[in-house]
Design a protein around this motif. Structure first.
Motif, short mmCIF file in Angstrom:
data_model
loop_
_atom_site.label_atom_id
_atom_site.label_comp_id
_atom_site.label_asym_id
_atom_site.label_seq_id
_atom_site.Cartn_x
_atom_site.Cartn_y
_atom_site.Cartn_z
N PRO A 119 0.79 -1.24 0.00
CA PRO A 119 0.00 0.00 0.00
C PRO A 119 0.82 1.29 0.00
O PRO A 119 0.49 2.21 -0.76
CB PRO A 119 -0.87 -0.13 1.26
CG PRO A 119 -1.06 -1.62 1.40
CD PRO A 119 0.28 -2.21 0.98
N PRO A 120 1.90 1.43 0.77
CA PRO A 120 2.63 2.70 0.72
C PRO A 120 3.28 3.00 -0.63
O PRO A 120 3.51 4.16 -0.96
CB PRO A 120 3.72 2.53 1.79
CG PRO A 120 3.24 1.47 2.69
CD PRO A 120 2.42 0.55 1.82
N GLY A 121 3.56 1.99 -1.44
CA GLY A 121 4.23 2.21 -2.71
C GLY A 121 3.32 2.39 -3.90
O GLY A 121 3.76 2.77 -4.98
N ARG A 122 2.02 2.15 -3.72
CA ARG A 122 1.10 2.16 -4.86
C ARG A 122 1.08 3.50 -5.61
O ARG A 122 1.08 3.53 -6.83
CB ARG A 122 -0.31 1.79 -4.42
CG ARG A 122 -0.41 0.32 -4.02
CD ARG A 122 -1.85 -0.08 -3.79
NE ARG A 122 -2.55 -0.25 -5.04
CZ ARG A 122 -2.47 -1.32 -5.83
NH1 ARG A 122 -1.68 -2.31 -5.50
NH2 ARG A 122 -3.16 -1.38 -6.93
N ARG A 123 1.09 4.61 -4.89
CA ARG A 123 1.04 5.92 -5.56
C ARG A 123 2.26 6.12 -6.45
O ARG A 123 2.14 6.65 -7.56
CB ARG A 123 0.96 7.05 -4.54
CG ARG A 123 -0.40 7.24 -3.96
CD ARG A 123 -0.51 8.48 -3.13
NE ARG A 123 0.77 8.91 -2.59
CZ ARG A 123 0.97 10.02 -1.93
NH1 ARG A 123 -0.01 10.83 -1.72
NH2 ARG A 123 2.17 10.33 -1.47
N LEU A 124 3.43 5.71 -5.98
CA LEU A 124 4.64 5.84 -6.79
C LEU A 124 4.50 5.03 -8.08
O LEU A 124 4.74 5.54 -9.17
CB LEU A 124 5.87 5.36 -6.01
CG LEU A 124 7.16 5.19 -6.82
CD1 LEU A 124 7.61 6.53 -7.39
CD2 LEU A 124 8.24 4.55 -5.98
N TYR A 125 4.09 3.78 -7.97
CA TYR A 125 3.98 2.92 -9.15
C TYR A 125 2.91 3.43 -10.11
O TYR A 125 3.10 3.44 -11.32
CB TYR A 125 3.73 1.48 -8.74
CG TYR A 125 4.80 0.94 -7.83
CD1 TYR A 125 6.15 1.08 -8.14
CD2 TYR A 125 4.48 0.32 -6.63
CE1 TYR A 125 7.14 0.60 -7.30
CE2 TYR A 125 5.46 -0.17 -5.78
CZ TYR A 125 6.78 -0.03 -6.12
OH TYR A 125 7.77 -0.49 -5.29
N GLU A 126 1.76 3.84 -9.57
CA GLU A 126 0.71 4.38 -10.43
C GLU A 126 1.18 5.63 -11.15
O GLU A 126 0.85 5.83 -12.32
CB GLU A 126 -0.54 4.68 -9.59
CG GLU A 126 -1.25 3.42 -9.13
CD GLU A 126 -2.32 3.68 -8.08
OE1 GLU A 126 -2.40 4.82 -7.54
OE2 GLU A 126 -3.07 2.73 -7.79
N SER A 127 1.99 6.46 -10.50
CA SER A 127 2.48 7.68 -11.13
C SER A 127 3.45 7.38 -12.28
O SER A 127 3.70 8.24 -13.12
CB SER A 127 3.17 8.59 -10.11
OG SER A 127 4.45 8.09 -9.75
N ARG A 128 3.97 6.16 -12.33
CA ARG A 128 4.88 5.75 -13.41
C ARG A 128 4.18 4.85 -14.42
O ARG A 128 4.82 4.19 -15.22
CB ARG A 128 6.09 5.01 -12.84
CG ARG A 128 6.98 5.82 -11.88
CD ARG A 128 7.26 7.23 -12.36
NE ARG A 128 8.37 7.89 -11.68
CZ ARG A 128 8.24 8.64 -10.58
NH1 ARG A 128 7.05 8.80 -10.01
NH2 ARG A 128 9.29 9.22 -10.05
N GLY A 129 2.85 4.80 -14.39
CA GLY A 129 2.09 4.09 -15.41
C GLY A 129 1.70 2.68 -15.09
O GLY A 129 1.08 2.01 -15.92
N PHE A 130 2.00 2.17 -13.91
CA PHE A 130 1.60 0.82 -13.55
C PHE A 130 0.11 0.79 -13.25
O PHE A 130 -0.44 1.73 -12.67
CB PHE A 130 2.39 0.31 -12.34
CG PHE A 130 3.80 -0.08 -12.68
CD1 PHE A 130 4.11 -1.39 -13.03
CD2 PHE A 130 4.81 0.86 -12.66
CE1 PHE A 130 5.40 -1.74 -13.36
CE2 PHE A 130 6.11 0.52 -12.98
CZ PHE A 130 6.41 -0.79 -13.34
N LYS A 131 -0.54 -0.28 -13.65
CA LYS A 131 -1.98 -0.45 -13.45
C LYS A 131 -2.22 -1.69 -12.60
O LYS A 131 -1.50 -2.68 -12.70
CB LYS A 131 -2.70 -0.64 -14.79
CG LYS A 131 -2.45 0.47 -15.79
CD LYS A 131 -3.11 1.75 -15.35
CE LYS A 131 -2.89 2.82 -16.42
NZ LYS A 131 -3.06 4.14 -15.91
N ASP A 132 -3.28 -1.63 -11.83
CA ASP A 132 -3.69 -2.76 -11.01
C ASP A 132 -4.07 -3.92 -11.93
O ASP A 132 -4.73 -3.72 -12.96
CB ASP A 132 -4.89 -2.34 -10.16
CG ASP A 132 -5.24 -3.32 -9.08
OD1 ASP A 132 -4.76 -4.47 -9.11
OD2 ASP A 132 -6.01 -2.94 -8.19
N LEU A 133 -3.67 -5.12 -11.57
CA LEU A 133 -3.99 -6.29 -12.39
C LEU A 133 -5.46 -6.69 -12.26
O LEU A 133 -5.92 -7.56 -12.98
CB LEU A 133 -3.10 -7.48 -12.01
CG LEU A 133 -1.63 -7.34 -12.42
CD1 LEU A 133 -0.82 -8.51 -11.88
CD2 LEU A 133 -1.50 -7.26 -13.93
#
Length: 115
Positions: free
Chosen positions: A90-104
């Motif tokens: 959970p703490p890293g989700r915003r970082l990954y989403e900001s780089r284009g990663f999408k939830d599976l």
């Protein structure tokens, strides 16, 4: 990156025999304060296997810089359309989403993107 002599359609790429990429950031004391690691199959599939920044150094852009560097390395070595996945706490989700990663969409912590 070199082209491999394999059969089948399309280009094939070779990375070193162990296609792993590491990044780390050294703090003012000379000790590591953040790191990231990719493990790949040497072709199309890559996993952001580890990302960590010491708590006292979080929210300073270190994690983003590490992730950007890892993704750029994949972009320069892998064919267009390479699949990159990770498990996002959970703490890293915003970082990954900001780089284009999408939830599976599995209701779990998995995310992915294509480069």
């Amino acid at each position: 990156m070199t082209s491999a002599s394999r059969t089948g359609p399309g280009p094939h790429y070779c990375w070193p025999s162990e296609p792993r990429i590491f990044r780390h950031v050294i703090g003012p004391s000379g000790d590591p304060v953040g790191m990231g690691r990719i493990v790949g199959d040497g072709g199309w599939y890559f996993v952001i296997a580890d990302m960590a920044v010491l708590p006292e150094h979080q929210r300073c852009g270190i994690g983003g810089a590490i992730l950007d560097s890892l993704l750029e390395d994949i972009r320069t070595r892998a064919p267009e359309g390479a699949y990159v996945s990770l498990t996002a706490d959970p703490p890293g989700r915003r970082l990954y989403e900001s780089r284009g990663f999408k939830d599976l969409g599995t209701g779990q912590d998995g995310m992915c993107r294509f480069l």
